[in-house]
Scaffold this motif. Structure first.
Motif, short mmCIF file in Angstrom:
data_model
loop_
_atom_site.label_atom_id
_atom_site.label_comp_id
_atom_site.label_asym_id
_atom_site.label_seq_id
_atom_site.Cartn_x
_atom_site.Cartn_y
_atom_site.Cartn_z
N ASP A 1 2.95 -17.05 17.11
CA ASP A 1 2.06 -15.35 16.51
C ASP A 1 1.89 -15.95 14.84
N THR A 2 3.72 -16.01 14.56
CA THR A 2 4.18 -16.24 13.25
C THR A 2 2.91 -17.07 11.77
N GLU A 3 2.42 -18.52 12.72
CA GLU A 3 1.22 -19.08 11.75
C GLU A 3 0.06 -18.40 11.86
N PRO A 4 -0.91 -17.91 12.94
CA PRO A 4 -2.40 -17.30 12.34
C PRO A 4 -1.71 -15.68 11.23
N TRP A 5 -0.34 -14.49 11.20
CA TRP A 5 -0.40 -13.95 10.41
C TRP A 5 -0.39 -14.46 8.94
N ILE A 6 0.65 -15.75 8.58
CA ILE A 6 1.02 -16.40 7.95
C ILE A 6 -0.55 -16.52 7.04
N LEU A 7 -1.45 -17.57 7.72
CA LEU A 7 -3.08 -17.53 7.43
C LEU A 7 -3.67 -16.29 6.95
N ALA A 8 -3.41 -15.63 7.87
CA ALA A 8 -4.67 -13.69 7.58
C ALA A 8 -3.98 -13.36 5.80
N ALA A 9 -2.89 -13.76 5.78
CA ALA A 9 -1.87 -13.15 4.43
C ALA A 9 -2.19 -13.97 3.11
N ARG A 10 -2.23 -15.40 3.28
CA ARG A 10 -3.10 -16.41 2.29
C ARG A 10 -3.83 -15.22 2.30
N THR A 11 -5.60 -15.41 3.17
CA THR A 11 -6.43 -15.02 2.86
C THR A 11 -6.74 -13.43 2.49
N GLY A 12 -5.87 -12.70 3.03
CA GLY A 12 -5.93 -11.17 2.24
C GLY A 12 -5.53 -11.38 0.70
N ARG A 13 -4.32 -12.08 -0.14
CA ARG A 13 -4.09 -12.45 -1.28
C ARG A 13 -5.23 -13.75 -1.73
N GLU B 1 -14.83 -2.87 10.61
CA GLU B 1 -14.76 -3.30 9.63
C GLU B 1 -13.61 -2.96 8.50
N ILE B 2 -13.01 -3.75 8.23
CA ILE B 2 -11.65 -3.61 7.11
C ILE B 2 -11.24 -4.95 6.74
N PRO B 3 -11.17 -4.39 5.02
CA PRO B 3 -11.39 -5.23 3.60
C PRO B 3 -9.96 -6.51 3.82
N ALA B 4 -9.51 -7.51 4.34
CA ALA B 4 -9.16 -8.37 4.11
C ALA B 4 -8.30 -8.06 3.08
N ALA B 5 -8.66 -7.83 2.08
CA ALA B 5 -7.75 -7.65 0.80
C ALA B 5 -6.27 -6.63 0.99
N LEU B 6 -6.28 -5.71 2.12
CA LEU B 6 -5.63 -4.26 2.40
C LEU B 6 -4.17 -5.83 2.90
N PHE B 7 -4.32 -7.31 3.59
CA PHE B 7 -3.22 -8.35 3.84
C PHE B 7 -2.33 -8.04 2.50
N GLY B 8 -2.57 -8.36 1.80
CA GLY B 8 -2.64 -9.21 0.34
C GLY B 8 -2.13 -8.53 -1.26
N ASN B 9 -2.49 -6.85 -1.25
CA ASN B 9 -2.76 -6.60 -2.43
C ASN B 9 -1.26 -5.79 -2.81
N ASP B 10 -1.40 -6.24 -4.26
CA ASP B 10 0.26 -5.93 -4.75
C ASP B 10 0.43 -4.56 -4.24
N GLU B 11 -0.79 -3.55 -5.31
CA GLU B 11 -0.96 -2.27 -4.89
C GLU B 11 -0.68 -1.30 -3.91
N MET C 1 -7.40 -0.80 -6.09
CA MET C 1 -6.58 -0.08 -5.19
C MET C 1 -7.54 1.45 -3.77
N GLU C 2 -8.00 2.26 -5.05
CA GLU C 2 -8.82 3.17 -4.68
C GLU C 2 -10.10 2.91 -3.93
N GLN C 3 -10.73 1.20 -4.52
CA GLN C 3 -11.90 1.05 -4.03
C GLN C 3 -11.44 0.28 -2.68
N LEU C 4 -10.55 -0.28 -2.91
CA LEU C 4 -10.26 -0.35 -1.18
C LEU C 4 -9.99 0.04 -0.02
N LEU C 5 -9.41 1.39 -0.43
CA LEU C 5 -8.99 2.30 0.26
C LEU C 5 -10.02 3.05 0.23
#
Length: 449
Positions: A368-380, A16-26, A1-5
């Motif tokens: 809109d909802t379909e791309p957002w769903i796919l972005a979250a899938r990539t994020g996790r 540049e923004i880490p994709a994992a920000l859109f899927g990381n539970d911590e 988590m600290e590394q992502l931030l």
């Protein structure tokens, strides 16, 4: 988590923004504490609780609050949990009452949150203070143009200071005439398997996707401005975290929609009673307004129609929140607004046109909802984590694209034109980054520059 931030902090200047920000539970669990428990969060509009005893149930983060008007006309936001065992006391989404009663042991509270009593009070609790056992209130509550906001953090700056330059643009949308707005019916609610930040950053001003994802809107004639003309306008970083976008005619005399395509007789009531002349001029040229008040309160005004063969597009004003439900799930809450002096027929047109465009079954929402769903899938995804996958937010950086900074703009903020630009998203994530690293009790000092 600290590394992502830390990767977010270092990567933002390069877009540049880490994709994992859109899927990381911590990260998500920290957002509930650092973002939603500290910022001003939208809860509703005062027209939803017009009379004493009227209430609606709303959320800050994942937690339920009762927004209620008491017998003196004051509005409160009360944590929906009995002080005895923490049981939820409000059993409906809205209604009118004099008393909130816990179903577990019968503790009863008035509309100010005061504890009135409980069954067999003297035998069970005689000698205990009622005053110290009322419902918990938010740390601060404030309204702006009837919009109700609350925060759980007493150190958060006052609402108007928090909004900063965004006030000028909220005035322009909600203060076009002396009558103000009202809400048309209860909010629509629908769950999307995506991350709440996707909605917020999109409404900060993602216009680049319109020509691909929303091509069908132009194909069916639901929108009266060509894609090329629609991209003419401005991206505005109004203040820290808060951004917006205008699609706008070059001059007040240009053909096409004025005042977001509201009917001429309504537009005739738009004046400088609550805004200044410059705001009125900007509104007259405006075709679309889309903006986000950090973290998750979004606004859109645009010309829409549900039946282009029989009804011309009319101005539709929708407000919404992206209620977090986990790293990969949120619930969209969507309200339609009308100016109070609209005729019943005009309000009906707004509501029906809104349903056809921005609702759970609307053409924009389904796109809109379909791309957002796919972005979250990539994020996790494991791959995004292991290969350190970064998302590209570079549009509008020096030397990239055609957008240039504009100095001769009437309102506050950092302004770029035309709307091929992602500085508004970078503004969202800069403020996000500062808050996620700030200690409780300290408010980050943030500059747009």
């Amino acid at each position: 988590m600290e590394q992502l931030l830390e990767e977010l902090r270092q990567g933002l200047p390069r877009g540049e923004i880490p994709a994992a920000l859109f899927g990381n539970d911590e990260i998500y669990n920290l957002e509930l504490r650092k973002i939603f428990a500290r910022c001003w969060v939208f809860l509703g509009h005062d027209s939803e609780v017009p009379a004493s005893g009227d209430y609606v149930r709303r959320k800050i983060g994942e937690d339920n609050f009762i927004v209620v008007r008491d017998e003196d006309g004051e509005i409160h936001a009360l944590f929906d949990a009995c002080r005895h065992r923490g049981v939820q006391i409000c059993r409906a989404d809205s209604g009118n009452t004099e008393i909130f009663r816990c179903p577990y042991h019968g503790w009863a509270y008035d509309t100010k949150g005061n504890l009135l009593g409980a069954p067999l009070w003297k035998k069970a609790f005689g000698g205990m203070s009622k005053e110290e056992n009322g419902l918990l209130s938010v740390a601060k509550l404030a309204t702006y143009h009837g919009l109700i906001f609350a925060t759980l953090d007493p150190t958060t700056p006052p609402l108007e200071e928090y909004l900063g330059g965004m006030k000028w643009y909220l005035d322009l949308v909600f203060g076009l005439n002396k009558h103000g707005i009202e809400i048309l019916g209860p909010p629509q609610r629908f769950v999307i398997d995506a991350n709440w930040k996707s909605g917020s950053e999109n409404f900060s001003g993602d216009d680049y996707h319109l020509g691909t994802l929303h091509r069908s809107v132009w194909a069916i004639g639901a929108f009266p401005v060509s894609f090329a003309d629609n991209m003419m306008g401005y991206h505005i970083q109004a203040s820290a975290g808060h951004s917006l976008s205008f699609s706008m005619a070059p001059t007040e005399d240009d053909p096409g929609p004025k005042f977001f395509a509201y009917p001429d007789d309504l537009a005739a009531s738009f004046n400088t009673a609550r805004i200044d002349q410059e705001q009125l001029r900007v509104a007259r040229r405006s075709r679309v307004f889309v903006g986000n008040v950090f973290p998750n309160f979004s606004i859109l005004a645009a010309p829409m129609t549900d039946d282009g063969a029989h009804f011309p597009p009319t101005g539709v004003l929708t407000i919404r929140t992206w209620q977090p439900m986990g790293a990969g799930k949120f619930e969209a809450w969507n309200w339609f607004c009308a100016y109070r002096n609209m005729t019943p027929q005009q309000k009906e047109r707004v509501y029906k046109s809104g349903l056809a465009s921005f609702s759970m079954g609307g053409v924009f929402e389904m796109d809109d909802t379909e791309p957002w769903i796919l972005a979250a899938r990539t994020g996790r995804s494991v791959t995004a984590e292991v290969l350190d996958f970064k998302l590209n937010y570079k549009m509008g950086l020096p030397g990239i694209g055609i957008a240039k900074r504009t100095e001769n703009w009437a309102g506050p903020g950092i302004v770029y034109s035309p709307r091929y630009e992602e500085g508004v998203q970078r503004n969202f994530f800069r403020f996000y980054s500062e808050l996620m690293r700030a200690e409780r009790g300290t408010w980050p000092k943030f500059s747009l520059e």
